[in-house]
Design a protein around this motif. Structure first.
Motif, PDB file in Angstrom:
ATOM      1  N   ASN A   1      -8.090  10.053   2.671  1.00  0.00           N
ATOM      2  CA  ASN A   1      -8.468  10.077   4.078  1.00  0.00           C
ATOM      3  C   ASN A   1      -8.784   8.659   4.553  1.00  0.00           C
ATOM      4  N   TRP A   2      -8.336   8.341   5.777  1.00  0.00           N
ATOM      5  CA  TRP A   2      -8.676   7.080   6.426  1.00  0.00           C
ATOM      6  C   TRP A   2      -9.722   7.361   7.489  1.00  0.00           C
ATOM      7  N   SER A   3     -10.790   6.569   7.498  1.00  0.00           N
ATOM      8  CA  SER A   3     -11.870   6.736   8.478  1.00  0.00           C
ATOM      9  C   SER A   3     -11.793   5.611   9.500  1.00  0.00           C
ATOM     10  N   SER A   4     -11.315   5.951  10.721  1.00  0.00           N
ATOM     11  CA  SER A   4     -11.240   4.997  11.820  1.00  0.00           C
ATOM     12  C   SER A   4     -10.697   5.722  13.040  1.00  0.00           C
ATOM     13  N   LYS A   5     -11.163   5.332  14.218  1.00  0.00           N
ATOM     14  CA  LYS A   5     -10.688   5.975  15.433  1.00  0.00           C
ATOM     15  C   LYS A   5      -9.197   5.780  15.643  1.00  0.00           C
ATOM     16  N   SER A   6      -8.664   4.661  15.171  1.00  0.00           N
ATOM     17  CA  SER A   6      -7.240   4.382  15.360  1.00  0.00           C
ATOM     18  C   SER A   6      -6.369   4.969  14.253  1.00  0.00           C
ATOM     19  N   PHE A   7      -6.992   5.743  13.323  1.00  0.00           N
ATOM     20  CA  PHE A   7      -6.255   6.307  12.198  1.00  0.00           C
ATOM     21  C   PHE A   7      -6.310   7.833  12.187  1.00  0.00           C
ATOM     22  N   GLU A   8      -6.327   8.438  13.385  1.00  0.00           N
ATOM     23  CA  GLU A   8      -6.396   9.898  13.434  1.00  0.00           C
ATOM     24  C   GLU A   8      -5.223  10.559  12.734  1.00  0.00           C
ATOM     25  N   ASN A   9      -4.050   9.908  12.748  1.00  0.00           N
ATOM     26  CA  ASN A   9      -2.861  10.485  12.107  1.00  0.00           C
ATOM     27  C   ASN A   9      -2.911  10.391  10.589  1.00  0.00           C
ATOM     28  N   PHE A  10      -3.851   9.616  10.059  1.00  0.00           N
ATOM     29  CA  PHE A  10      -3.956   9.430   8.615  1.00  0.00           C
ATOM     30  C   PHE A  10      -5.276  10.018   8.125  1.00  0.00           C
ATOM     31  N   SER A  11      -5.395  11.314   8.240  1.00  0.00           N
ATOM     32  CA  SER A  11      -6.614  11.998   7.804  1.00  0.00           C
ATOM     33  C   SER A  11      -6.250  13.258   7.028  1.00  0.00           C
ATOM     34  N   ASN A  12      -7.078  13.559   6.033  1.00  0.00           N
ATOM     35  CA  ASN A  12      -6.937  14.784   5.227  1.00  0.00           C
ATOM     36  C   ASN A  12      -5.533  14.926   4.637  1.00  0.00           C
ATOM     37  N   GLY A  13      -5.160  13.927   3.839  1.00  0.00           N
ATOM     38  CA  GLY A  13      -3.851  13.932   3.204  1.00  0.00           C
ATOM     39  C   GLY A  13      -3.921  14.116   1.704  1.00  0.00           C
ATOM     40  N   ILE A  14      -2.770  14.009   1.085  1.00  0.00           N
ATOM     41  CA  ILE A  14      -2.636  14.123  -0.370  1.00  0.00           C
ATOM     42  C   ILE A  14      -2.038  12.830  -0.913  1.00  0.00           C
ATOM     43  N   ASN A  15      -2.639  12.322  -1.960  1.00  0.00           N
ATOM     44  CA  ASN A  15      -2.139  11.115  -2.621  1.00  0.00           C
ATOM     45  C   ASN A  15      -1.521  11.496  -3.966  1.00  0.00           C
ATOM     46  N   VAL A  16      -0.279  11.083  -4.174  1.00  0.00           N
ATOM     47  CA  VAL A  16       0.443  11.339  -5.424  1.00  0.00           C
ATOM     48  C   VAL A  16       0.901   9.992  -5.977  1.00  0.00           C
ATOM     49  N   GLY A  17       0.605   9.721  -7.236  1.00  0.00           N
ATOM     50  CA  GLY A  17       0.977   8.423  -7.781  1.00  0.00           C
ATOM     51  C   GLY A  17       0.919   8.390  -9.297  1.00  0.00           C
ATOM     52  N   ALA A  18       0.947   7.171  -9.824  1.00  0.00           N
ATOM     53  CA  ALA A  18       0.931   6.974 -11.274  1.00  0.00           C
ATOM     54  C   ALA A  18       0.309   5.623 -11.592  1.00  0.00           C
ATOM     55  N   ILE A  19      -0.192   5.508 -12.819  1.00  0.00           N
ATOM     56  CA  ILE A  19      -0.734   4.248 -13.328  1.00  0.00           C
ATOM     57  C   ILE A  19      -0.089   3.942 -14.665  1.00  0.00           C
ATOM     58  N   PHE A  20       0.424   2.730 -14.802  1.00  0.00           N
ATOM     59  CA  PHE A  20       0.946   2.242 -16.073  1.00  0.00           C
ATOM     60  C   PHE A  20       0.059   1.095 -16.543  1.00  0.00           C
ATOM     61  N   ARG A  21      -0.354   1.159 -17.816  1.00  0.00           N
ATOM     62  CA  ARG A  21      -1.204   0.114 -18.380  1.00  0.00           C
ATOM     63  C   ARG A  21      -0.598  -0.411 -19.672  1.00  0.00           C
ATOM     64  N   SER A  22      -0.939  -1.665 -19.986  1.00  0.00           N
ATOM     65  CA  SER A  22      -0.462  -2.266 -21.228  1.00  0.00           C
ATOM     66  C   SER A  22      -1.492  -3.253 -21.753  1.00  0.00           C
ATOM     67  N   TYR A  23      -1.715  -3.193 -23.084  1.00  0.00           N
ATOM     68  CA  TYR A  23      -2.591  -4.142 -23.779  1.00  0.00           C
ATOM     69  C   TYR A  23      -1.761  -4.785 -24.891  1.00  0.00           C
ATOM     70  N   PRO A  24      -0.894  -5.748 -24.528  1.00  0.00           N
ATOM     71  CA  PRO A  24       0.108  -6.249 -25.486  1.00  0.00           C
ATOM     72  C   PRO A  24      -0.438  -7.226 -26.520  1.00  0.00           C
ATOM     73  N   ILE A  25      -1.317  -8.128 -26.076  1.00  0.00           N
ATOM     74  CA  ILE A  25      -1.832  -9.154 -26.985  1.00  0.00           C
ATOM     75  C   ILE A  25      -3.169  -9.656 -26.447  1.00  0.00           C
ATOM     76  N   LYS A  26      -4.140  -9.812 -27.339  1.00  0.00           N
ATOM     77  CA  LYS A  26      -5.482 -10.230 -26.951  1.00  0.00           C
ATOM     78  C   LYS A  26      -5.433 -11.592 -26.277  1.00  0.00           C
ATOM     79  N   PRO A  27      -6.120 -11.758 -25.126  1.00  0.00           N
ATOM     80  CA  PRO A  27      -7.006 -10.832 -24.401  1.00  0.00           C
ATOM     81  C   PRO A  27      -6.360 -10.280 -23.115  1.00  0.00           C
ATOM     82  N   LEU A  28      -5.022 -10.206 -23.052  1.00  0.00           N
ATOM     83  CA  LEU A  28      -4.324  -9.875 -21.810  1.00  0.00           C
ATOM     84  C   LEU A  28      -4.285  -8.368 -21.545  1.00  0.00           C
TER      85      LEU A  28
END
Length: 319
Positions: A219-246
């Motif tokens: 949800n976006w909270s702002s008077k100018s963002f009425e069209n962006f309220s009560n939505g659904i977010n779909v996504g993904a996260i990719f992580r990698s720990y290849p070599i210390k300390p990166l």
């Protein structure tokens, strides 16, 4: 020492026995579900075929194909559940990426967790060593300074993690203040706040590459963002720990709203670990669109960078 080793062997056997019982029960459950689906899908066809004895062989071929297809999907589901159950349920974590275990096996062999974050197997270390404490959950909390072109300045905070260790919470908030004349809904000064409340499911767990699927309320909270309220977010996260300390992370997703407005976002991070703290920098993108059945409009891309600090932790250990 001999008695202690014998006790460890008994514990391993009991763990393996419980594990394989769970696998077997999962297979039985999926097989039963597949059989029920098969019966329900074939009964109407069988009734029609019995009522109409003059039907040609093409309908029988269709029935056979349907039956084989359902059985094949059932087998695939069983295999998939068995593999994913083992892959996800046999994972444990150290307190933070690149943790120094600091202990050795008899014979000066290092612990298998040395330099790792995600561990799989060799759980005898849980019973024979007090440090490290492998855990079936992991969490992180972070906050960052954000700047985006044509918008302004702000802050982004996030709390996320995994229980069991394959499912967990995902909470994120972006608060940004428009300090300049921008475009689209960012015209005019003021705060725009985007919150996401939901969870994540692990798809893959390893030190080199981990992936999770995200589903949340947004949800976006702002008077100018009425069209962006009560939505659904779909996504993904990719992580990698290849070599210390990166550390590396790429989070992306889409926000969908009932008014046919949607937002694509991408957040590409690189960080450096300092014990259980991570200092990171990110490149962010927000793209606003309107897409209906007969009309499409792209309102533009907003991009910028973020600098932040993240704390890695878990809730106790298995010891």
């Amino acid at each position: 020492m001999v008695k202690f080793n014998a006790m460890l062997n008994i514990l391993h056997l009991e763990q393996k026995s419980i594990f394989f019982k769970k696998i077997f029960l999962s297979f039985v459950l999926v097989a039963f579900t597949a059989n029920v689906c098969l019966a329900n899908s074939l009964n109407p066809v069988a009734a029609v075929s019995h009522a109409n004895e003059t039907s040609d062989t093409s309908s029988e071929d269709a029935e056979d194909a349907l039956a084989k297809g359902v059985v094949f999907l059932g087998i695939l589901a069983c295999v998939g559940i068995g593999i994913s159950y083992y892959w996800l349920n046999s994972v444990q974590f150290l307190d933070y990426p690149y943790q120094d275990t600091g202990e050795y096996y008899p014979g000066d062999k290092k612990l298998p967790g040395e330099g790792n974050y995600v561990m799989r197997g060799e759980f005898e270390d849980i019973f024979t060593h007090s440090d490290p404490g492998y855990c079936t959950n992991r969490f992180s909390i972070d906050t960052s300074f954000v700047w985006m072109n044509k918008i302004g300045l702000g802050a982004e905070s996030r709390f996320e993690g995994l229980f069991f260790p394959y499912i967990g919470p995902y909470i994120e908030n972006l608060a940004i203040y428009n300090v300049q004349k921008g475009e689209f809904h960012f015209n005019g000064k003021g705060f725009r706040d985007n919150i996401k409340l939901g969870g994540q499911i692990s798809l893959l767990q390893s030190n080199l590459l981990s992936a999770s699927f995200i589903l949340s309320y947004t949800n976006w909270s702002s008077k100018s963002f009425e069209n962006f309220s009560n939505g659904i977010n779909v996504g993904a996260i990719f992580r990698s720990y290849p070599i210390k300390p990166l550390t590396f992370e790429w989070k992306f997703g889409w926000q969908f709203y009932s008014s046919d407005f949607k937002i694509f976002e991408s957040n590409l991070q690189a960080g450096i670990m300092m014990k259980n703290y991570e200092i990171f920098a990110a490149w962010k993108v927000l793209a606003f669109d309107y897409e209906s059945d007969d009309f499409y409009q792209h309102f533009g891309n907003f991009y910028g960078f973020a600098l932040g600090l993240r704390l890695h932790m878990n809730l106790g250990t298995n010891l």
